[in-house]
Design an enzyme around this catalytic site. Structure first.
Site, PDB file in Angstrom:
ATOM      1  N   GLY A 137       0.876  -1.124  -0.207  1.00  0.00           N
ATOM      2  CA  GLY A 137      -0.199   0.369  -0.037  1.00  0.00           C
ATOM      3  C   GLY A 137       0.647   1.150   0.246  1.00  0.00           C
ATOM      4  N   SER A 138       0.828   1.878   0.576  1.00  0.00           N
ATOM      5  CA  SER A 138       0.584   3.688   0.745  1.00  0.00           C
ATOM      6  C   SER A 138       2.160   3.399   1.409  1.00  0.00           C
ATOM      7  CB  SER A 138       0.468   4.590   1.283  1.00  0.00           C
ATOM      8  OG  SER A 138      -0.733   4.942   0.975  1.00  0.00           O
ATOM      9  N   THR A 139       2.795   2.773   1.810  1.00  0.00           N
ATOM     10  CA  THR A 139       4.494   2.195   2.311  1.00  0.00           C
ATOM     11  C   THR A 139       5.475   1.689   1.897  1.00  0.00           C
ATOM     12  OG1 THR A 139       3.707   0.400   3.317  1.00  0.00           O
ATOM     13  CG2 THR A 139       2.891   1.128   5.072  1.00  0.00           C
TER      14      THR A 139
END
Lengths: 648, 379
Positions: free
Chosen positions: A326-328
């Site tokens: 995801g956004s990590t």
């Protein structure tokens, strides 16, 4: 009848002649016997002497003591403890059935154990001891000892068995041992004869299995004299074995215990990595299980409960589980773009809430859009459109290369079971594995850590630690073997531009400390302990256009297994990184709400090496945190009452 | 020369007869029996019970019997030969019906104080009858078919009875000793050639018959033959006896492992270590030297018997002494061949050494006959 003397004379001569002839034949035969005796006793004496010795002498292996396992502070994670078992010698017992019946009145004998013992008794020789019951506690064995006169042929015996005093805290790290199975033997080409010792325990899972070579030690042996029936007459000599090496892990049992408790009943994982040397301070996967029940022999019902649980307690999610990051993943894309000089800190992208790429509409998580965003804002608010744009400029191959440099998509060799390598795809990968061309839409998906991207919590922790230090830190689980310190995972510089790294870190700092950052609610306010982080929320389903038109359903209205995974990665202190933490809560919903508080609490616990002061938390949270700390403490005490535990 | 003429010559009378005992032979017999006690003590793990002590008592009894037999004139024994033979046959028939079953064979009659094996008795009474027969038969008739058939029947009747027990070892001994007697008595060699040829044919038939409805031997006897031919085939099963026996013998080496130090016998690897396989213990504990010593003692016993026979003036004395010698030889030759893996395991004890009452008593009684022949020889 009268005979003439002449006839008598002739007959007598004939008799003498024939007597001497027969005597000669006899003598010849005696000579043959002597020759045969000579052949056996002189010519072949050595060979027969050897055979006689082989007849007489049996070698019995002595099981070595298995190496013990400790945490970084010397707390015991696995040790050997006397275990009591009941042996029956059928010959001494007389009426075996009657003795078993009497014994069953005293202690609980599982019917399957009795059945197995009966089979062994039928097959074995009557003087060979057979194990009736294993892994008994002291109370049961005392009962048997007291009633010994009424139980002929029954002897209590003591052996060693593995105990895991930390219970479920280390089930996934240390694993467990169990008796050698036929399957274990079939996997080996030339099994160590030690494995044939009845009820010998070997590592089945986790560290116990991976470092079996060092932990097992080498067998001793005793030479015993046996008679033709196989009964032991006496011991001739004995050579003690070499105990297995003691191991010290980098994990901190107290922190691990906290992490496990903090994850609670979620299906989740947390990894805490030391930014200085790569030591894994905690590596917890929830839910867990008590490895001791596997050593004792788990019941079918209990085992089924573990395998049927949708939260998969047997899986070690920290290294086996791979999830879309995801956004990590946005730090990776940022750094790849910065290193390629494709973006500066002031460059902005306009986010209207979506972006059209080759006829398909890609949405930002924020429907209304973020407006004009620069790098710092894009990280802080996790703007998706900014990264769609950036990723298309950089290209997937550069992004993939950067991901690998930061420790994603490569397997970190840890002595744990089934360490996954994750996936940082590029063009070559897709054409090789999928047989398809890489599409720009794939790049767009990858830019926000979706699509083909997969990473384990361990890899995310490594990534975070490398971002925080700029060094190629690698995870280390074994601190020392038999007191010999193992090589550090500190690593050399990654060769990344320090300014670029600083920009990314600054963005992560904003995530946690800027009022509009996604991780602001889970910040640390203690001076010198400030945290930098990044949230991630990864979809496990595609949102169709129809769904989107009808309004995206909120996570809490979805069945558990279709909810988003919640992720959070962070390091602290911001100025002088000591620890990197990654958290994933499977189907936990939003990363900032489900994962970030856990990451923050675990981070504080690590930074303070114990329960942190409430002052480290934002004012509004302190009441709730205090209640949470008290609850966890109560649970800790409750769990310490388990007989196998030494945490009391 | 008939027994009436003996009195005319000077033969010892009364207690003076004891002086004319063949003392060297007596001493040799006692030495061999001594070896037996030594070994029985050893295989019992250094204990007089359960074997050495009863064996010693029987030996004393046997020596008494030998003395009594020796002091009674040899012609008396010649005259009761038929009676003794018939008694043995009746006893053999008796064990068919009243015998005790032991070791898979009906072999003995329980007399209360001891177990009598009629087959053992048969060995000596058949020799006596044959000797008496040829003493009576003019030598020139001994090769005529009718006069050959009679002794053959004398041999075959007990042989068949013993074979039915079944006791292959004793049957072989009876046949071989009987054949030896006939050979010594001067029966034409062509008969023997014919019998040997027929014997070979029988062996072929025995092997051929296996598994057929007319199978000639018991299954366990076939298995023993198989095992003899290839002991390694089944080292833990039927070949176990021979394999372990050879290991014990071979491991003895030159001088043995020392008295009571034989691991093979002490740890029970040896089968029937107190009876048929006792020689292996001797060879294991005293080595080649021990084995050869016993063999020499045996040979000397035979030499004294043959010497007595050659010195005797009447055919009965000669033939009986030689018959005893042959029987004795067959005992130890078959037993030793068996434990050394030269012959199948047929169950023949080592004379005077193996534990067993009947064999000891009967053998000593037989040597009593030899002694009697020696004492009552006209001088």
């Amino acid at each position: 009848m009268r005979r003439s003397p002449k006839d008598q004379e002739a007959a007598h001569r004939k008799l003498s002649r024939r007597a001497l002839l027969l005597g000669g034949l006899q003598l010849g035969f005696v000579g043959a016997l002597a020759a045969r005796m000579r052949y056996l006793q002189i010519d072949q004496a050595d060979q027969f002497r050897l055979l006689a010795e082989e007849n007489r002498i049996n070698i019995r292996l002595l099981a070595p003591e298995r190496g013990e396992i400790f945490d970084r502070n010397g707390r015991t994670l696995a040790h050997n403890s006397p275990s009591y078992r009941i042996i029956i010698v059928p010959e001494d017992a007389g009426d075996v059935e009657q003795v078993i019946a009497k014994l069953s009145e005293l202690i609980d004998l599982p019917p399957e154990d009795i059945e197995r013992a009966r089979t062994e008794i039928r097959r074995g020789r009557p003087f060979l001891p057979i194990t009736l019951a294993d892994q008994l506690n002291w109370e049961d064995i005392s009962k048997v000892a007291v009633n010994a006169p009424a139980l002929p042929g029954i002897t209590p015996e003591v052996g060693l068995t593995r105990i895991y005093p930390q219970l479920d805290d280390f089930a996934h790290v240390v694993g467990y041992v169990g008796p050698v199975s036929d399957y274990d033997l079939s996997k080996l080409d030339a099994p160590d004869p030690i494995l044939r010792i009845p009820r010998f325990q070997i590592g089945k899972v986790g560290f116990e299995a991976k470092r079996e070579d060092i932990l097992r030690g080498t067998a001793g042996a005793k030479r015993i004299e046996v008679n033709a029936g196989g009964r032991v007459m006496r011991e001739l000599d004995r050579k003690e074995g070499q105990a297995g090496a003691d191991m010290q892990l980098t994990v901190d049992a107290a922190l691990q215990n906290y992490a496990q408790a903090r994850l609670g009943s979620e299906s989740a994982a947390v990894v805490v990595m030391d930014c200085e040397n790569g030591d894994l301070r905690a590596i917890a996967s929830a839910p867990s299980f008590d490895p001791n029940q596997f050593v004792r022999g788990i019941s079918v019902a209990d085992y089924r409960m573990l395998t049927d649980d949708p939260y998969r307690p047997l899986a070690n999610k920290t290294v086996q589980g791979t999830y879309p990051p995801g956004s990590t993943f946005k730090m990776v894309v940022s750094l790849a773009a910065l290193e390629e000089d494709l973006v500066g800190p002031e460059d902005t992208v306009y986010c209207p809430g979506h972006m059209e790429v080759s006829g398909r509409k890609f949405h930002c998580w924020k429907r209304g859009g973020h407006g004009h965003v620069d790098l710092n804002t894009a990280l802080k608010q996790s703007c998706d459109v900014y990264y769609y744009d950036l990723a298309i400029k950089v290209g997937i191959d550069k992004i993939s290369a950067m991901a690998k440099r930061l420790g994603l998509g490569t397997r970190h060799d840890l002595p744990m079971s089934a360490v996954a390598s994750g996936l940082a795809p590029n063009r070559e990968w897709k054409s090789r594995v999928k047989g398809q061309d890489w599409l720009v839409g794939d790049t767009v998906n990858a830019s926000i850590g979706q699509g083909f991207m997969l990473a384990s919590p361990l890899q995310l922790a490594v990534m975070t630690a490398r971002l925080a230090t700029g060094r190629a830190l690698s995870p280390r689980l074994i601190k020392s073997i038999d007191g010999v310190e193992q090589p550090s995972g500190a690593g050399d510089s990654l060769g990344l531009n320090e300014n670029h790294l600083r920009m990314v870190r600054r963005g992560m700092y904003s995530v946690s400390n800027d009022r509009r950052g996604t991780g602001y609610r889970s910040r640390i306010i203690a001076d010198g302990m400030r945290m930098a982080g990044k949230s991630g929320t990864s979809q496990v389903r595609n949102i169709t256009a129809a769904e989107r038109a009808a309004g995206v359903i909120s996570n809490k209205d979805l069945p558990w297994e279709r909810r988003d995974h919640a992720l959070y990665v962070c390091f602290a202190p911001y100025d002088d990184p000591k620890f990197a933490v990654s958290v994933i809560v499977e189907h936990g919903g939003g990363g900032s709400t489900a994962a970030a508080p856990i990451a923050r609490d675990v981070m504080l616990q690590a930074l303070y090496d114990g329960t942190p002061p409430l002052e480290a938390y934002p004012k509004g949270d302190r009441q709730r945190i205090k209640a949470q700390q008290e609850r966890l403490e109560r649970e800790r005490i409750k769990r310490a009452e388990n007989p196998d535990s030494d945490r009391a | 020369m008939s027994y009436l003429e003996y009195n005319a010559k000077s033969t010892p009378t009364g207690l003076r007869k004891i002086l004319y005992l063949n003392w060297p032979l007596t001493l040799l017999l006692a030495s061999v029996a001594g070896v037996g006690f030594l070994m029985l003590y050893s295989v019992a793990g250094g204990s007089f019970s359960p074997w050495a002590e009863p064996q010693f008592k029987r030996f004393l009894l046997g020596m008494g019997v030998m003395l009594v037999v020796a002091l009674i004139p040899i012609w008396f024994w010649r005259n009761i030969s038929i009676l003794a033979y018939l008694t043995s046959v009746v006893l053999l028939l008796a064990v068919e019906f009243f015998g005790t079953v032991g070791m898979g064979a009906q072999r003995w009659i329980d007399l209360g104080f001891m177990r009598l094996q009629p087959s053992e008795l048969m060995k000596i009474t058949s020799v006596m009858l044959l000797a008496a027969y040829y003493d009576w038969l003019p030598p020139e008739r001994s090769s005529r078919p009718t006069w050959v058939l009679i002794p053959v029947l004398m041999i075959l009747v007990p042989t068949v009875l013993v074979l039915r027990h079944p006791d292959l070892g004793t049957s072989i001994l009876l046949m071989a000793a009987g054949g030896g007697e006939m050979f010594l008595a001067g029966v034409h060699w062509a008969y023997f050639a014919a019998v040997i040829a027929a014997g070979l044919g029988l062996v072929a038939a025995v092997f051929k018959s296996r598994g057929n409805s007319w199978q000639l031997l018991e299954n366990y006897q076939y298995r023993r033959i198989d095992t003899f031919l290839d002991p390694s085939q089944d080292p833990l099963g039927a070949g176990y006896h021979i394999t372990q026996s050879k290991i014990a013998l071979g491991s003895g080496g030159w001088s043995g492992r020392g008295y009571m130090q034989g691991t093979q016998s002490r740890l029970n690897f040896l089968p029937e270590k107190h009876t048929d396989f006792i020689f292996t213990t001797l060879a294991e504990e005293f080595g080649f030297i021990g084995g050869l010593t016993l063999l020499t003692l045996y040979v000397l016993i035979i030499v004294f018997c043959v010497a007595t026979a050659l010195a005797a003036k009447d055919r009965f004395s000669s033939l009986v002494s030689l018959g005893v010698a042959i029987t004795f030889f067959l005992f130890f030759a078959v037993n030793m061949s068996m434990v050394m893996g030269l012959a199948p395991v047929v169950g023949v004890p080592l004379p005077l050494v193996s534990y067993g009452g009947s064999a000891m008593l009967v053998l000593l009684a037989a040597f009593g006959l030899v002694q009697s022949a020696n004492i009552h020889r006209p001088r």
